[in-house]
Design an enzyme around this catalytic site. Structure first.
Site, short mmCIF file in Angstrom:
data_model
loop_
_atom_site.label_atom_id
_atom_site.label_comp_id
_atom_site.label_asym_id
_atom_site.label_seq_id
_atom_site.Cartn_x
_atom_site.Cartn_y
_atom_site.Cartn_z
N SER A 24 18.59 -21.03 34.68
CA SER A 24 17.41 -21.47 33.95
C SER A 24 16.21 -21.43 34.89
CB SER A 24 17.62 -22.90 33.44
OG SER A 24 16.41 -23.47 32.97
N TYR B 62 19.54 -32.13 35.20
CA TYR B 62 19.75 -30.77 34.69
C TYR B 62 19.23 -29.74 35.70
CZ TYR B 62 19.27 -26.65 31.71
OH TYR B 62 19.33 -25.37 31.20
#
Length: 279
Positions: free
Chosen positions: A135, A148
């Site tokens: 990501s 995250y």
């Protein structure tokens, strides 16, 4: 024709990738945590209706036995796509140890469990591709998504190490790093139990993410672009290590490389019109 195992296929990037590969003629093992969910059942039905070589199989990346069983049933695997994951939201100081462990267990340890089960066969055959779905969050620690972001940082570092370790055996490791796309991962965000509506940091959280949403007022990208990038990474023997997908991913990557942490914070604050960060 390739044999591909993909994790996290109930929705989003995993589902789109599984369909793209199966529709072009690849043999796909599309794994999900629970094959009985409506999403998993509908994926299996589409595959059956279209006559695709796609099997929906249970694989819980947090369960060693589940991983071993699914990988053994899949047979020789040419390409592995590690896509399963979720977002935990809340200030770092509000996260419990159990919440942090669960986030890392899925997003990091889960990836390692699957690679540990698949890599020996690839090494034996002297060929294989592992695509880890990372990501843009790996490039910078976004506020209230620190856990995250940390898992994606860790995934990137592990992937770099794996390239050295598996490359001599003919096994490629690549990253696909999406920016902001309209998938179900946002709807499935988990919130820290201590981060309720009355938490003192909730106004700052809301201000940041409202500003972020305004910056994407034109809409999030089409997630099919990410599926296409994953397919391209599988196909291209000369694929670059990190494939950024989305204008925001490229923007953050380029800005991060060219700035100190302090400069980066100020420019992001200015871009999002957040005076506290821009000062």
């Amino acid at each position: 024709m390739k044999s591909v195992l993909i994790t996290g296929c109930a929705s989003g990037f995993g589902r789109l990738t599984a369909m793209a590969l199966a529709r072009r003629g690849d043999r796909v093992c599309a794994t999900v945590r629970d094959p009985g969910t409506p999403e998993a059942v509908s994926l299996a039905k589409i595959a059956a209706d279209e006559g695709l070589d796609l099997e929906v199989r249970r694989l819980d990346v947090t369960d060693d036995d589940s991983v071993r069983t699914a990988v053994a049933a899949a047979g020789p695997i040419d390409a592995l796509v590690n896509n399963a994951g979720y977002v935990l939201r809340g200030p770092v100081t509000a996260l419990s140890d159990d919440e942090l462990r669960a986030q890392f267990d899925t997003n990091v340890f889960g990836v390692v469990r699957v690679i540990r089960a698949v890599a020996p066969g690839m090494r034996e055959r002297g060929a294989g591709t592992i695509v880890n779905v990372s990501s843009v969050a790996a490039l910078a620690g976004a506020p209230y998504e620190g856990a995250y972001c940390a898992t994606k940082h860790a995934l990137d570092a592990l992937s770099e190490a794996l390239r050295f370790e598996l490359g001599p055996y003919g096994v490629r490791v690549v990253l696909v790093a999406p920016g902001s796309f309209g998938t179900e991962i946002l709807a499935k965000t988990r919130w820290a139990a201590a981060f309720g509506p009355d938490h003192p940091e909730r106004p700052a959280h809301d201000a940041f993410w409202e500003a972020y949403a305004s910056a994407h007022a034109g809409g999030r990208g089409d997630p099919q672009q990410v599926a296409d990038a994953i397919v391209a990474a599988i196909d291209d023997p000369a694929a670059e290590f990190r494939r950024l997908v989305g204008a925001d991913a490229r923007f953050v990557h380029d800005l991060r490389r060219a700035r100190t942490q302090e400069e980066f914070e100020r420019e992001i604050g200015a871009a999002l019109a957040l005076p506290g960060l821009a000062s």
